[in-house]
Every structure is written in structure tokens, then in C-alpha cells.
Design an enzyme around this catalytic site. Structure first.
Site, PDB file in Angstrom:
ATOM      1  N   GLU A 160      26.403  17.905 -23.935  1.00 32.05           N
ATOM      2  CA  GLU A 160      27.005  16.941 -23.023  1.00 32.05           C
ATOM      3  C   GLU A 160      27.915  15.910 -23.696  1.00 32.05           C
ATOM      4  O   GLU A 160      27.636  14.716 -23.659  1.00 32.05           O
ATOM      5  CB  GLU A 160      25.920  16.225 -22.235  1.00 32.05           C
ATOM      6  CG  GLU A 160      24.760  15.657 -23.065  1.00 32.05           C
ATOM      7  CD  GLU A 160      23.751  14.898 -22.189  1.00 32.05           C
ATOM      8  OE1 GLU A 160      24.178  14.004 -21.456  1.00 32.05           O
ATOM      9  OE2 GLU A 160      22.548  15.201 -22.268  1.00 32.05           O
ATOM     10  N   ASP A 175       0.811  -1.222   0.000  1.00 30.98           N
ATOM     11  CA  ASP A 175       0.000   0.000   0.000  1.00 30.98           C
ATOM     12  C   ASP A 175       0.848   1.277   0.000  1.00 30.98           C
ATOM     13  O   ASP A 175       0.369   2.344   0.356  1.00 30.98           O
ATOM     14  CB  ASP A 175      -0.999  -0.007   1.168  1.00 30.98           C
ATOM     15  CG  ASP A 175      -0.304  -0.245   2.493  1.00 30.98           C
ATOM     16  OD1 ASP A 175       0.927  -0.467   2.490  1.00 30.98           O
ATOM     17  OD2 ASP A 175      -0.983  -0.215   3.527  1.00 30.98           O
ATOM     18  N   HIS A 200      27.248   8.247 -27.357  1.00 27.45           N
ATOM     19  CA  HIS A 200      25.920   8.863 -27.253  1.00 27.45           C
ATOM     20  C   HIS A 200      25.899  10.185 -28.011  1.00 27.45           C
ATOM     21  O   HIS A 200      26.909  10.631 -28.537  1.00 27.45           O
ATOM     22  CB  HIS A 200      25.500   9.052 -25.788  1.00 27.45           C
ATOM     23  CG  HIS A 200      26.419   9.894 -24.956  1.00 27.45           C
ATOM     24  ND1 HIS A 200      26.428  11.263 -25.007  1.00 27.45           N
ATOM     25  CD2 HIS A 200      27.373   9.545 -24.046  1.00 27.45           C
ATOM     26  CE1 HIS A 200      27.315  11.715 -24.137  1.00 27.45           C
ATOM     27  NE2 HIS A 200      27.925  10.707 -23.552  1.00 27.45           N
ATOM     28  N   ARG A 244      32.383  13.116 -18.729  1.00 28.02           N
ATOM     29  CA  ARG A 244      31.302  13.808 -19.438  1.00 28.02           C
ATOM     30  C   ARG A 244      31.172  15.187 -18.806  1.00 28.02           C
ATOM     31  O   ARG A 244      31.358  15.335 -17.581  1.00 28.02           O
ATOM     32  CB  ARG A 244      29.977  13.047 -19.344  1.00 28.02           C
ATOM     33  CG  ARG A 244      28.817  13.776 -20.043  1.00 28.02           C
ATOM     34  CD  ARG A 244      27.589  12.888 -20.305  1.00 28.02           C
ATOM     35  NE  ARG A 244      26.927  12.420 -19.111  1.00 28.02           N
ATOM     36  CZ  ARG A 244      27.007  11.192 -18.618  1.00 28.02           C
ATOM     37  NH1 ARG A 244      27.746  10.287 -19.243  1.00 28.02           N
ATOM     38  NH2 ARG A 244      26.370  10.847 -17.510  1.00 28.02           N
ATOM     39  N   ASP A 287      26.358  12.977 -12.700  1.00 30.64           N
ATOM     40  CA  ASP A 287      25.301  13.520 -13.557  1.00 30.64           C
ATOM     41  C   ASP A 287      24.082  13.669 -12.653  1.00 30.64           C
ATOM     42  O   ASP A 287      23.440  12.670 -12.303  1.00 30.64           O
ATOM     43  CB  ASP A 287      25.033  12.546 -14.719  1.00 30.64           C
ATOM     44  CG  ASP A 287      24.031  13.092 -15.731  1.00 30.64           C
ATOM     45  OD1 ASP A 287      23.302  14.052 -15.408  1.00 30.64           O
ATOM     46  OD2 ASP A 287      23.973  12.534 -16.847  1.00 30.64           O
ATOM     47  N   HIS A 346      24.674   4.550 -17.757  1.00 35.62           N
ATOM     48  CA  HIS A 346      23.508   4.737 -16.884  1.00 35.62           C
ATOM     49  C   HIS A 346      23.749   4.156 -15.493  1.00 35.62           C
ATOM     50  O   HIS A 346      22.823   3.651 -14.856  1.00 35.62           O
ATOM     51  CB  HIS A 346      22.261   4.107 -17.529  1.00 35.62           C
ATOM     52  CG  HIS A 346      21.810   4.843 -18.756  1.00 35.62           C
ATOM     53  ND1 HIS A 346      20.971   4.296 -19.692  1.00 35.62           N
ATOM     54  CD2 HIS A 346      22.088   6.080 -19.203  1.00 35.62           C
ATOM     55  CE1 HIS A 346      20.756   5.164 -20.669  1.00 35.62           C
ATOM     56  NE2 HIS A 346      21.436   6.261 -20.391  1.00 35.62           N
ATOM     57  N   HIS A 367      19.951  16.971 -25.753  1.00 37.53           N
ATOM     58  CA  HIS A 367      18.502  16.752 -25.906  1.00 37.53           C
ATOM     59  C   HIS A 367      17.796  18.002 -25.418  1.00 37.53           C
ATOM     60  O   HIS A 367      18.381  18.820 -24.709  1.00 37.53           O
ATOM     61  CB  HIS A 367      18.070  15.522 -25.082  1.00 37.53           C
ATOM     62  CG  HIS A 367      18.587  15.524 -23.664  1.00 37.53           C
ATOM     63  ND1 HIS A 367      17.965  16.207 -22.645  1.00 37.53           N
ATOM     64  CD2 HIS A 367      19.696  14.964 -23.100  1.00 37.53           C
ATOM     65  CE1 HIS A 367      18.649  16.051 -21.528  1.00 37.53           C
ATOM     66  NE2 HIS A 367      19.720  15.314 -21.766  1.00 37.53           N
ATOM     67  N   TYR A 397      34.729   7.837 -22.928  1.00 35.87           N
ATOM     68  CA  TYR A 397      34.676   6.740 -21.957  1.00 35.87           C
ATOM     69  C   TYR A 397      35.629   5.648 -22.424  1.00 35.87           C
ATOM     70  O   TYR A 397      35.423   5.052 -23.480  1.00 35.87           O
ATOM     71  CB  TYR A 397      33.246   6.200 -21.863  1.00 35.87           C
ATOM     72  CG  TYR A 397      32.219   7.314 -21.742  1.00 35.87           C
ATOM     73  CD1 TYR A 397      31.867   7.842 -20.494  1.00 35.87           C
ATOM     74  CD2 TYR A 397      31.635   7.876 -22.892  1.00 35.87           C
ATOM     75  CE1 TYR A 397      30.953   8.882 -20.398  1.00 35.87           C
ATOM     76  CE2 TYR A 397      30.723   8.919 -22.793  1.00 35.87           C
ATOM     77  CZ  TYR A 397      30.381   9.420 -21.545  1.00 35.87           C
ATOM     78  OH  TYR A 397      29.485  10.450 -21.455  1.00 35.87           O
ATOM     79  N   ASP A 428      19.953  19.550 -15.678  1.00 38.07           N
ATOM     80  CA  ASP A 428      20.650  18.308 -16.039  1.00 38.07           C
ATOM     81  C   ASP A 428      22.131  18.655 -16.223  1.00 38.07           C
ATOM     82  O   ASP A 428      22.505  19.213 -17.252  1.00 38.07           O
ATOM     83  CB  ASP A 428      20.021  17.762 -17.342  1.00 38.07           C
ATOM     84  CG  ASP A 428      20.603  16.422 -17.758  1.00 38.07           C
ATOM     85  OD1 ASP A 428      21.391  15.841 -16.999  1.00 38.07           O
ATOM     86  OD2 ASP A 428      20.239  15.964 -18.868  1.00 38.07           O
ATOM     87  N   GLU A 436      28.413  18.346 -18.924  1.00 40.10           N
ATOM     88  CA  GLU A 436      27.066  18.640 -19.419  1.00 40.10           C
ATOM     89  C   GLU A 436      26.545  19.952 -18.842  1.00 40.10           C
ATOM     90  O   GLU A 436      26.536  20.143 -17.625  1.00 40.10           O
ATOM     91  CB  GLU A 436      26.104  17.508 -19.021  1.00 40.10           C
ATOM     92  CG  GLU A 436      24.654  17.774 -19.386  1.00 40.10           C
ATOM     93  CD  GLU A 436      23.744  16.585 -19.105  1.00 40.10           C
ATOM     94  OE1 GLU A 436      24.044  15.791 -18.202  1.00 40.10           O
ATOM     95  OE2 GLU A 436      22.719  16.465 -19.806  1.00 40.10           O
ATOM     96  N   HIS A 464      14.342  14.729 -20.636  1.00 39.44           N
ATOM     97  CA  HIS A 464      14.426  14.584 -22.103  1.00 39.44           C
ATOM     98  C   HIS A 464      13.116  15.172 -22.612  1.00 39.44           C
ATOM     99  O   HIS A 464      12.096  14.493 -22.683  1.00 39.44           O
ATOM    100  CB  HIS A 464      14.586  13.123 -22.520  1.00 39.44           C
ATOM    101  CG  HIS A 464      15.918  12.564 -22.094  1.00 39.44           C
ATOM    102  ND1 HIS A 464      16.250  11.237 -22.219  1.00 39.44           N
ATOM    103  CD2 HIS A 464      17.006  13.159 -21.561  1.00 39.44           C
ATOM    104  CE1 HIS A 464      17.484  11.050 -21.769  1.00 39.44           C
ATOM    105  NE2 HIS A 464      17.961  12.197 -21.360  1.00 39.44           N
TER     106      HIS A 464
END
Ligand code: GLY
Ligand code: MN
Ligand code: MN
Length: 436
Positions: free
Chosen positions: A381, A37, A347, A402, A257, A240, A351, A385, A268, A404, A358
């Protein structure tokens, strides 16, 4: 910071004018069970919220286009008993007034009223295919209208996706939205500064993640805009990664990130910095390459340029750097053409950003990359890697970088909304040298 109801009323009127004719049904999100619940914290649907600023669950907007456009809200009734348990709810009368609707009704009246409202409308708009339950409920109403055709009632014969016109509106941020986005960017930038100052070897990724949650909530942000990525060492090469449970090691980089949602709008930001506060030579080489790629990409963010120009600029700089660092062999044109650079940069460079991280909006129109226009907000961004491999110098293994930022297209170029998060090697090392 609250958006004036007149802004929402203007958005609903604009939507009605884009629809030209017909009726639109726009439900908010449904509450989701986490376990037994317990529910996940409720997050409204972004299309719905964009049109009204009403944050309660179990609500539906109806917009009727035409010479006298109308916008109606269906929402939960006042319920003193439930309000003891779950807190305040507006109820239709107060919601109509507070959110500037032409009329508001109990959500329990929706099934009956909507069939009457759909009668004789030429077009029916809803988020087609967004939610199977709503699809079948709305088609059920449509069939009820169709069943009345022998009494002379016409049923809508055009079904259209309401998200398309709303997406176009959401793509160009209005001043009141930009005020919220700037605040989200400022709070998130501050959180990145705090994280840099809190980082040291022996701490765990989740301890640094906690610094973000602390800063976000302390400044009134709703929540993280997405699950924070706090990735030390080789974890940064998992795009990710959200485990956030490893110990930070001296000599490693830390990629974070993370951004907050404020007033419904996302920031972001990614920053990458050394756990011990000082870049090694190879780390600095890769970091500076990504930073140069990001600068080149940001230079391409301007009204009249097309969506892919920042990406193309970033790829060019990164690919050249991969050759210079000996990560790849060949010629610049060759490794761009055959896509070899994707081994280390897999990548895209950004975006749209807004109510969703996004965000809404097409990237191509009629087969061509879309032109950038003032009021659009996008991320820039690039990254690099480098996983361990026999054909890669060991000095570069497990370096994942990275950088961004969130960038607003303006009439004369662009503005980086997230400028307060340090990113040059010198700025980062100076801030980290200041750690107590
Ligand atoms: N944080 C999600 C992204 O960078 O796209
Ligand atoms: Mn992003
Ligand atoms: Mn991000």
C-alpha cells in the site's frame, strides 16, 4: 462458508505440540459498553476464535499439552429466559459437540476447575498483559495453586505468552482460511467498483461510505474490517481521516480505504480515483507514480524475499518520482538516505493481514527482516500525500493517493487477492465513464 471443526481441532493440537508442556488459558474478548445499557457489537478475540470458531462472549479455552493433549471450553449455560432477549446460546453440552472439544463446562465453574487444572502443570500460558482484568484473575488462580504447595501440589513456575505460538501459526494461512480471505477480498473489490460508479460531484463522502456498507452486508460480510476512510480532496492527506462528512468536489480525487470482515477475516483495499471520472494531468502523474511503486513492490513479494524488500522497492520508485515531479531536490540516494521522501510518503508499505487487519506475526526475527513464505498474506500500500506548501507547485496541492492490495505469497511468486478492484488509469476512467 463455514470452517470444518476438524480444522480447529487440528489447530489446538498443533498449539499443544508447540507448547510441549503446561496449560494455556485463552479467553475471548469482553463485551464493551457503548453508552448506558447499549453495547458495541460483540467481536470475539482473534486468538481465541482461531482455535475454535466459537463466537459467543464469556468463553475461555483451556489447552493442556502433554502426551494426551486436551482442549476444554468454558462457556455460558443454556438460559431459556436470556435467550428470549439475546438469542440462542449453545451451552456447554452442545458447544462441546459442535466445536469438537474434549470437554466443556459452565463459565461459572471456571474459578474452581481452573485451579484444579493448573495444579502440577510446569508452565502457565496466557495472553500476558493483553487485559488487566484477566491478568489479575489468572495470577489470582496461580496464587491459589501456590497456596496448596504444602499439600504437595506444584504450581506452574514458568509464565509464558500464549500469543507467541498462536501468532506463528496465524502467520501462515491454511487453505480454509484463504477461502474466507478470498471471499472478503472479492466482496470488498466489488464494493470499490460500486463506489466508483456511485461517485459524482455534489455527493457526500458518507453517501459513498454507505455503498460499502450496502455491499458488505448484502454479501454476508460481518462488518467493515476497520472504519472506512472516504476522503475527498485534501482529506486524503489525513492518513487516518474517518470524518467522512465532506461534499465531493469536481476536479478532486477521492481516496477510499475500506474492506470487509468475512467469516472473521479482513480485506484491506485502498483505491483513489477522480470524483468526476477523469484524472487531471498532475493527478495522473502522481497516481501513475504510486501505481508504479506498487507494481515494483508487488514484484518483490515472493517466497525467500525478506519482509522489507517490497517497501524498499516502493520507496525507490516514489523517491525518484518525487525528484522527477520537482517535489524534492537532491539525488535519489541522498533523499532515501536522509529520509526527505518521508515528507510525502510517511508510512510503511504494508502489514500482515488475516483475522486482524494488522495481523499477528513478527516482522523481524533475531534482528533480521523475516523471510516471506508461501501462505503469508500482506498488504502492499504505497502512497503519496502532498499538502499545500510554498515550495510545492500549486498544481499538486491536496493530491493524496494510496493504492492498496492484499497479496498472498505462493510457491512461485504471489497472487493479488484484490485484483477485481480496478486500478489502472484506463480501467478506472472506463468504469467511471459507464456511470448512469
Ligand atoms: N486500513 C488500515 C491500513 O491500511 O493499514
Ligand atoms: Mn493496510
Ligand atoms: Mn487500508
Amino acid at each position: 462458508m463455514k470452517t470444518d471443526i476438524s480444522h480447529y481441532q487440528a489447530r489446538r493440537l498443533e498449539l499443544a505440540s508447540r507448547m510441549a508442556e503446561g496449560i494455556a488459558i485463552i479467553p475471548t474478548a469482553s463485551e464493551k459498553v457503548r453508552n448506558r445499557d447499549c453495547h458495541y457489537p460483540f467481536r470475539f478475540d482473534s486468538h481465541f476464535y482461531y482455535l475454535c470458531g466459537f463466537a459467543e462472549p464469556e468463553a475461555v479455552i483451556v489447552v493442556i499439552a502433554g502426551d494426551t493433549p486436551q482442549s476444554l471450553l468454558f462457556c455460558r449455560d443454556k438460559d431459556p429466559e436470556r435467550e428470549i432477549w439475546d438469542g440462542f446460546r449453545y451451552g456447554p453440552a452442545a458447544a462441546q459437540e459442535m466445536f469438537g472439544f474434549d470437554a466443556a463446562y459452565s463459565i461459572h465453574d471456571l474459578d474452581q476447575r481452573i485451579v484444579e487444572l493448573m495444579a502440577d502443570q510446569p508452565a502457565l500460558y496466557f495472553p500476558v498483559g493483553a487485559d488487566a482484568e484477566w491478568d489479575s484473575r489468572i495470577v489470582g488462580w496461580l496464587n491459589q495453586v501456590r497456596a496448596q504447595t504444602r499439600s504437595g501440589i506444584m504450581a506452574p513456575d514458568q509464565l509464558r505468552d500464549i500469543r507467541q505460538p498462536i501468532d506463528e501459526m496465524r502467520l501462515i494461512k491454511r487453505p480454509e482460511e484463504l477461502a474466507l480471505m478470498r471471499r472478503a477480498a472479492d466482496i470488498s473489490s466489488q464494493a470499490h467498483r460500486r463506489a466508483m460508479q456511485a461517485t459524482r460531484a455534489g455527493r457526500f463522502e458518507y453517501e459513498i461510505e454507505a455503498e460499502f456498507l450496502h455491499t458488505f452486508r448484502r454479501h454476508g460480510a460481518d462488518a467493515p474490517a476497520y472504519t472506512s476512510i472516504v476522503a475527498g480532496g485534501g482529506n486524503a492527506c489525513v492518513l487516518h481521516y474517518i470524518g467522512n462528512n465532506a461534499e465531493l468536489r469536481d476536479g478532486d480525487l477521492l481516496l477510499i480505504d475500506a474492506g470487509c470482515e468475512y467469516g472473521g477475516y479482513a480485506a484491506d483495499i485502498t483505491r483513489t480515483f477522480p470524483v468526476n471520472g477523469t484524472f487531471t494531468g498532475p493527478q495522473k502523474d502522481v497516481y501513475q507514480l504510486v501505481l508504479d511503486a506498487q507494481s515494483a513492490a508487488i514484484e518483490q513479494v515472493a517466497s525467500g524475499r525478506h519482509w522489507n524488500q517490497p517497501h524498499e522497492a516502493a520507496v525507490k520508485v516514489l523517491a525518484q518520482g518525487m525528484l522527477d515531479l520537482g517535489l524534492l531536490k537532491g539525488t535519489l540516494d541522498g533523499i532515501i538516505e536522509n529520509g526527505d521522501y518521508r515528507r510525502f510518503y510517511m508510512h510503511r508499505t504494508g502489514h500482515w493481514l488475516g483475522l486482524d487487519v494488522h495481523d499477528a506475526g513478527e516482522y523481524k526475527q533475531h534482528g533480521h527482516w523475516r523471510e516471506l513464505q508461501p501462505g503469508m498474506v500482506l498488504t502492499v500500500e504505497p502512497g503519496c500525500y502532498i499538502r499545500p506548501a510554498d515550495d510545492v507547485a500549486e498544481a499538486f496541492w491536496n493530491i493524496g493517493v494510496r493504492i492498496e492490495d492484499d497479496v498472498l505469497v505462493t510457491t512461485d511468486g504471489c497472487t493479488v487477492l484484490t485484483h477485481d478492484a480496478p486500478k489502472s488509469v484506463a480501467e478506472i476512467e472506463a468504469l467511471m465513464a459507464d456511470r448512469t
